[in-house]
Write an enzyme that holds these catalytic residues in place. Structure first.
Site, PDB file in Angstrom:
ATOM      1  N   PRO A   1       0.896  -1.181   0.064  1.00  0.00           N
ATOM      2  CG  PRO A   1      -0.748  -1.491   1.691  1.00  0.00           C
ATOM      3  CD  PRO A   1       0.398  -2.185   1.159  1.00  0.00           C
ATOM      4  CD  GLU A   2       2.244   3.602  -4.269  1.00  0.00           C
ATOM      5  OE1 GLU A   2       2.689   4.778  -4.285  1.00  0.00           O
ATOM      6  OE2 GLU A   2       2.616   2.938  -5.327  1.00  0.00           O
TER       7      GLU A   2
ATOM      8  CE  LYS B   1       5.263   2.867   0.662  1.00  0.00           C
ATOM      9  NZ  LYS B   1       5.744   1.961  -0.300  1.00  0.00           N
TER      10      LYS B   1
ATOM     11  NE  ARG C   1      14.004   4.359  12.394  1.00  0.00           N
ATOM     12  CZ  ARG C   1      13.489   4.182  13.356  1.00  0.00           C
ATOM     13  NH1 ARG C   1      14.241   4.740  14.755  1.00  0.00           N
ATOM     14  NH2 ARG C   1      12.464   3.443  13.432  1.00  0.00           N
TER      15      ARG C   1
ATOM     16  NE  ARG D   1       8.660  -3.230  -4.876  1.00  0.00           N
ATOM     17  CZ  ARG D   1       7.671  -2.456  -4.422  1.00  0.00           C
ATOM     18  NH1 ARG D   1       8.126  -1.742  -3.249  1.00  0.00           N
ATOM     19  NH2 ARG D   1       6.629  -2.195  -4.749  1.00  0.00           N
TER      20      ARG D   1
END
Length: 264
Positions: free
Chosen positions: A2-3, A52, A121, A254
């Site tokens: 999921p974005e 996310k 982070r 990816r």
């Protein structure tokens, strides 16, 4: 995976369903039993998202931190709740609705100060009102990594996934293999502005919409129920604009998709 807009939609949904009231929290699977017991019956004060990462803020200073990863998902049900099906990591039950969480990468209880450690982070989140794209630009302009990798790096921009990465680069005619040091400031500002607007549409409509109206024709989407894309998951198909065959390659684990003509 999921974005970012998906997590912001979940935060809003959970605020509506469970916010400002006691929530029954359990772990039918058992892997989150201790964490569930720490917040069970407490009032869910608010929900929030950064990139996310999803946060449920309970009274007493406890926070449930969730990262869905590749396979995590929430499924909703009306009260009274049905018997759990499958590996339910966390179940939340409110007055009228409940939801089951399955397969997350992270589901843990942390304290409010620890949220700062996680966020520190991460790069700026385009969907947050306080997002500062300059912070992302500073990291990009100093890096020799290619822009196609930098956009997926959550320490650069939080919330961008593979679809937004591929489609944003196409919309701005940027070769995904161009180093960050070769992206000029005006170019990045235009991409950042576009990204913010695209993700706002995703948040509002619940799906990614990236093809401009004048190009929204021709071959169907890559999967039923999905909106059309320019390049994402269209390897071997003709570009919607120039007709060149869409290419694909693996970049840092990816799948990357691009048009070698429009993104020369």
């Amino acid at each position: 995976m999921p974005e970012g807009h998906t997590l912001h939609r979940l935060a809003r949904l959970h605020q509506r369903r469970f916010g400002r009231a006691p929530v029954l929290v359990s772990s039918p699977q058992g892997r989150f039993a201790e964490g569930a017991a720490a917040v069970n019956g407490r009032i869910l004060k608010k929900t929030s998202a950064w990139g996310k990462h999803l946060f449920h803020h309970y009274d007493g200073g406890r926070v449930v931190h969730v990262h869905l990863g590749l396979y995590g998902t929430f499924t909703e049900f009306p009260v009274p709740p049905p018997l759990p099906v499958g590996q339910v990591r966390m179940r939340m039950v409110g007055a009228e609705y409940g939801t089951d969480l399955r397969g997350p990468t992270v589901c843990e209880v942390i304290t409010e100060p620890e949220i700062g450690d996680i966020v520190s982070r991460l790069g700026p989140d385009p969907l947050r009102r306080d997002a500062d794209g300059t912070l992302a630009w500073v990291r990009i302009r100093k890096s020799r990594r290619v822009i196609g990798a930098l956009l997926m790096d959550q320490t650069v921009i939080a919330g961008v996934g593979n679809v937004y990465r591929c489609e944003l680069l196409y919309r701005h005619g940027v070769d995904p293999y161009r180093p960050g040091t070769h992206i000029d400031e005006d170019e990045f500002k235009a991409m950042w502005t576009d990204l913010v607007e695209l993700m706002k549409v995703g948040l509002r409509r619940g799906k990614i919409v990236v093809v401009r109206p004048e190009d929204d024709h021709g071959p169907p989407s890559y999967a039923p129920g999905r909106p059309r894309t320019y390049v994402y998951r269209r390897a071997g198909d003709p570009c919607r604009v120039c007709g060149t065959e869409i290419r694909t390659a693996v970049l840092e684990g990816r799948n990357l998709f691009w048009c070698p003509t429009c993104q020369s």
